[in-house]
Every structure is written in C-alpha cells, then in structure tokens.
Write an enzyme that holds these catalytic residues in place. Structure first.
Site, PDB file in Angstrom:
ATOM      1  CG  LEU A  20      -2.855  -4.635  -4.092  1.00  0.00           C
ATOM      2  CD1 LEU A  20      -2.690  -3.918  -5.410  1.00  0.00           C
ATOM      3  CD2 LEU A  20      -1.714  -5.608  -3.871  1.00  0.00           C
ATOM      4  CB  THR A  58      23.729   0.004 -12.135  1.00  0.00           C
ATOM      5  OG1 THR A  58      23.546  -1.380 -12.431  1.00  0.00           O
ATOM      6  CG2 THR A  58      23.631   0.213 -10.643  1.00  0.00           C
ATOM      7  NE  ARG A  63      23.837   1.277 -17.947  1.00  0.00           N
ATOM      8  CZ  ARG A  63      25.136   1.257 -17.692  1.00  0.00           C
ATOM      9  NH1 ARG A  63      25.648   0.277 -16.952  1.00  0.00           N
ATOM     10  NH2 ARG A  63      25.930   2.195 -18.159  1.00  0.00           N
ATOM     11  CG  ASN A 117       3.822  -0.317   2.316  1.00  0.00           C
ATOM     12  OD1 ASN A 117       3.289  -1.370   1.982  1.00  0.00           O
ATOM     13  ND2 ASN A 117       4.698   0.307   1.564  1.00  0.00           N
ATOM     14  N   GLY A 118       3.256  -3.049   4.651  1.00  0.00           N
ATOM     15  CA  GLY A 118       4.112  -4.220   4.797  1.00  0.00           C
ATOM     16  C   GLY A 118       3.371  -5.454   5.253  1.00  0.00           C
ATOM     17  CB  CYS A 136      -0.916  -0.012   1.233  1.00  0.00           C
ATOM     18  SG  CYS A 136      -0.013  -0.042   2.785  1.00  0.00           S
TER      19      CYS A 136
END
Length: 615
Positions: free
Chosen positions: A103, A391, A394, A128-129, A55
């Site tokens: 969610l 990185t 990418r 959140n978790g 969330c």
C-alpha cells in the site's frame, strides 16, 4: 536454461508506474520477458512516510513454468498494494519466487518485502497484516539487534528463538504469512485466529505450492497436472509446515492450530492491560468488557497514515467510532477522525450515523446510495469477493461503494469498522429464537470460526479493492476470548434486546447517545436504503428481469453444488461462474439464520424482524 544478466531498467512500462528497476535479473530461454531476480516498481506519488501493512502476498515453490509467466498472475491482486510491488526469486531455488504488493513504503531498503535481515540471511518472509505487540515482544525477549522499523521483523526473531508454533501464538494482531527457512529447508504458512487477513493456497500432487492473498491470483497459475488442483482458503488460527526439496517442490508434514477463539491467547501475558479482576459479578464483567474493548481500539492506532471509521449508526460501529475519537484526542493525533456513512437520504443508517457523528465530533462524510448504483456494482463486487453467498454480496455493495469514495475523495487509509460484534455478542435477530443459552453460545462460536467465509471476507475484500486497510477491534483476541468465557445466560438476548450485555456495559457513560446504544439490529444492507423501499426489495424486483422461472427450476441441474433456491441467488451464481468457472467449492455453504425455516438470509424475511422505522 536460466542465466544471470546484469542490471537493466525500463521506463514507462506501465502508465501507472514511474520506473521498472531490476537488479541481478534472471533470464529464461523460453520467455520473451525474463523472469526476474528482483523487480521493484514504485508509483510516482508514493509517500515516503511510514505506513500500515495492508498488502498482497504471493509465493511459488517448485514452479514447473518460467517465473516471468507465472508472475502475471500476481498482478491480479495489485489493488491490495497499489503503490509498489516486488518479485524476487530465492537463491539456489530458481523455481521459487516471492511477490509482494504494498500500500505504501517505509523506505526503499527496509519497507519492501520479502523481509530479510543480516542476522538470519537464510530466512525470507512475506506477510500481510499488523503485529500490535511487536514493541512489547522486543522488550520482553530482549531482541536488541532489531534491524528495521518494520513490525513483521519480530516474526523472524521469534521463529529463530522459539520455533513456528510459539512464534504464531505470541503474535497479537492480524496476519497471513509465508516464511522460508533455506537453512533447514522448510516453508511455513500461517494465518490469524479469525482470518482477518486472507490467504489461499494451491498444492499439486507433485509438490508445487502456490500461495496468494486472494484466490484470483492462483486461478491462472500454470502447472503440470492433468487435472486442475484445488484452490483452498488457508484455515484461520493454523500454521502449516512443508519440507522444501532440492527441486523446489514441497511436501506438507504438519498442520496444527495455534489458537482457538475460546482460549485466552498466549500473548495475553505480555499485554498492556494487566490481569483482569476475576468472577462474574455483573459490574466486574462490564468493567472488564470496557477495559478490553478500549485496549483493542487503542492498540490499533498503530499507524502513520490517516485513520477513519465506517459509521452506520448502529451499536457496533458507533462504539468503535466514539472510542476511536476519544482515544485519538488522548493520543493527540494531529487531525480529526473522519467517519463515513452510506445510504439514501432518508435511510435509517444515514440519519442515525449523522446523529452519532455530531455527538462524538467526528469529521463526517455521507455517501449517497441508490439501488440503481448498487445493481450496477454487483459484478465488480462479486469479482472482488470471490463468493456467491447471498447476504455477503448484498452487504458488500454499500461497503464497496463507501470504500471507493474514501479512496477517491479523502486521505484516510486506515479504516476502523465494527465487524465481528454480531457473531461475538449474539447480535443477529435469530438469536431470539435460540432454544437454550447453550445452543446460542455454541452457534456464536460457530459463527466466529466461519467469519473468514462471510463477514470478514466481505470487510477485507471491499476495502482492499480500493487500497484501504481494515481494522476490527471487536475481533481482538483477548476481548473475544474473555467475552466467550462468560456464562452462557449472561451473553444471550435479554428483555427482547440482542447484545444486551454489550449495551449494558456502556450504559451511563455518555459515550454515544442512549437511543443509539439501545437501537435494535438493522441489517447493514437494509439500513442504508430508503424506508419506502429496502435494498432487499429492490434486488428482488431487479432479479425478476434477470432470471426466469425456467432457469430457476433447472438450477439443481445447472448448478449441482449448492444449487440456488431464489432468482437473486441464481443471478449471483451466474456472475460468479462467469468470473471463476469451476470454483463453486470456494463456498462450503450459504449463510442462513438458525432455528428458523429460512430460505433467505435477510432479516426482513423473519417474522421477528422489526425495521427501525417501526420501533
């Protein structure tokens, strides 16, 4: 002036939502849109089933501006919880507010946040978790008056019994939380050991505190300061305590670490895996690694939505996927595990992932990738990442696009991945150049502590951008603490092979094909492209037309903080500055290999690199 107005409803206020219900709303004379006591919006297709806890959280304490104006900033993280959201301000503190994007929902009464229960009416929680050990903690400490079925409720009981530090240290999971205690006038912030769940804060000199899952939700917050306050990531493994003033403003009074990756977590005493055999006999160590890794995957099966797994065909994702499929069968899940690979048709990752999926029996999906599609996605990716690290960007493109496919084409929502293994097990190719085992071990710990700036940031933002929830068993607290406690010599590359100990631990089990078990490291951003031309080389060609030599020469003047040294880095910085002007300090340093004079993070620029096709 603020005044309470009765319940009212709007219909079709947003094309994405079915209703807009407000109870006990609060009206401000300065605003056209009233700030709201409680707003709950539901997507028309929300499932009533129990769901994971991915969330977006957002909170303000001591706002100088009308809350309805500030609340528009919270909508910038709506992608983290596309099914429902709520804003609610705090009784007695009209300039304090919680925002929550979900969610999916458990039910309309208990599924949403902030969480409040009858036993502790003075406590307010947004988090959140996932807390994997909440059932065990309920039993251990005899919390018989648990009011909801939500794992996060355990935070309220632990806090009330033990205080904030012990509460945080007992949580086995990934989390970012804001806890308000109005009885004692305290605000608490906390974040898990590796920062798997994100959290940012903004604190002004006059005590206005704003908190959000992503920094973008704080950039347009209105405040009374003459100069903009800094937006900073909340440090993983820490908690912070604030005094709450009668005005709603706060003052920070304590900031402490509750767990470090090299220490066995306090919650290990209540784990489902009993005490491990001690000593460093190789067979004992390998058995312990297998037990802890399997336990890490098993506890993360806590979900009522469909589970899937990213699969690049490398060692890490293959071990996760194979273990996940094995345990799903043991737990009798009613659906096959879906695995997802992205790459060009002849890319090393696609071919390897296909082989693994066939071997373990997953329902496999392949997402076609072209460099042109990747370049087109760069600006979106940088917006979600909130970084200009080379990185990270990418590697994020492929993960962002495969996550988009999962959201649009499948019903998997909980996504397992192999993040954290390279940092933990010395998987990067540059570890072959470590001068001593001690230096390699120290750098491994450094990388673990910086995960929230790089790989964990990438994994969270690229999945959350599409409303998916990420699970990373390699970053299990107990697994990582054990691995880092092993002798330095045991953890270093051996016989020219990185992650030798991890590979050897699963040798002979037939969990994954031997050729995958011993497949050398292939950078995710390179392995997904054609053997004829890598993603790295495609990017370099593209950047030649995006950035000229004069711009790069003037880069230190244009961007005095962390000036870019390549055209690719310059382009990323340009895009970042357009989206987040003046926020360059969100990145403290570029990710670069150690012990090698590198100007680019790509493994392909290193003399010791061997692409998969050359082996």
């Amino acid at each position: 002036m603020l005044q309470v107005t009765p319940l009212f409803q709007f219909r079709e206020v947003h094309r994405q939502y079915a209703s807009f219900d407000v109870s006990a709303s609060v009206k401000c004379s300065r605003c056209i849109i009233p700030p709201l006591r409680r707003i709950l919006l539901l997507h028309p297709f929300v499932s009533a089933k129990k769901s994971p806890r991915m969330c977006g959280i957002w909170a303000l304490f001591g706002s100088d501006e009308c809350l309805s104006v500030q609340c528009t900033s919270a909508m910038k993280i709506a992608h983290r919880g596309p099914d429902a959201f709520r804003f609610e301000n705090v009784n007695g503190f009209t300039n304090c507010c919680f925002g929550f994007h979900r969610l999916a929902i458990v039910d309309q009464l208990y599924g949403m946040q902030p969480i409040r229960i009858k036993k502790f009416p003075y406590l307010w929680l947004v988090y959140n978790g996932e807390i994997y050990n909440y059932h065990k903690l309920k039993e251990q400490f005899e919390f018989t008056d648990y009011q909801t079925k939500v794992d996060g409720e355990i935070l309220l009981h632990l806090y009330e019994r033990f205080g904030i530090q012990k509460m945080a240290s007992l949580l086995d999971g990934v989390f970012a939380f804001v806890l308000l205690d109005t009885a004692n006038r305290k605000v608490f912030l906390g974040r898990d050991t590796y920062g798997v769940r994100p959290m940012f804060k903004l604190l002004t000199d006059n005590g206005f505190l704003a908190v959000c899952s992503e920094a973008k939700g704080l950039t347009d917050i209105t405040h009374s300061m003459s100069s903009p306050p800094k937006i900073t990531p909340f440090l993983p493994g820490h908690f912070e305590v604030f005094d709450l003033k009668p005005t709603g403003k706060v003052e920070s009074i304590q900031m402490d670490r509750f767990h470090c990756c090299t220490q066995e977590p306090n919650h290990a005493a209540y784990d489902t895996v009993e005490r491990l055999p001690s000593g460093f006999v190789p067979e004992t160590v390998k058995s312990n690694i297998r037990s802890l890794f399997e336990n890490a995957v098993r506890k993360r099966l806590m979900a009522h939505r469909r589970i899937g797994c990213l699969l690049s065909g490398g060692l890490d994702s293959s071990l996760v996927a194979a273990t996940l499929v094995k345990l799903a069968k043991e737990e009798k899940l009613k659906y096959p595990i879906q695995t997802f690979a992205i790459g060009a048709e002849d890319s090393p990752d696609i071919l390897a992932a296909r082989k693994v999926a066939s071997y373990i029996g997953s329902e496999h999906h392949e997402v076609d990738f072209t460099p042109e599609e990747g370049v087109k996605a760069l600006e979106e990716v940088i917006f979600h990442l909130e970084t200009y690290d080379i990185t990270t960007i990418r590697a994020s493109v492929g993960m962002y696009l495969v996550s988009k496919y999962i959201r649009e084409k499948t019903d998997s929502v909980v996504i397992f991945s192999g993040e954290g293994s390279d940092e933990l097990t010395q998987g990067y190719i540059y570890f072959h150049k470590a001068p001593t085992p001690k230096a390699a071990a120290e750098d491994s710990v450094r990388l673990m502590k910086e995960l929230y700036l790089f790989d964990v940031l990438r994994a969270d933002r690229t999945t959350a951008a599409h409303g998916l929830e990420l699970r990373v068993p390699f970053l299990d607290h107990r697994f990582t603490a054990y691995y880092l406690s092993l002798p330095e010599e045991m953890r270093q590359p051996k016989d020219g092979v990185e992650k030798h100990l991890l590979r050897d631990s699963f040798k002979g089990l037939n969990l994954i094909p031997d050729e995958i078990l011993w497949r050398r490291k292939e950078a995710f951003s390179d392995g997904m492209t054609s053997v004829k031309k890598s993603w790295y080389n495609s990017l370099q060609d593209q950047m030649e037309s995006e950035v000229n030599d004069y711009q790069l020469e003037k880069a230190p003047k244009t961007f005095p903080f962390l000036p870019p040294r390549t055209k690719e880095a310059y382009f990323y910085r340009q895009v970042f500055e357009k989206q987040y002007p003046g926020q360059a300090e969100w990145l403290s340093h570029y990710w670069m290999p150690r012990w090698i004079n590198a100007t680019d993070p790509s493994a392909r620029t290193l003399s010791i690199y061997k692409p998969d096709k050359d082996q």
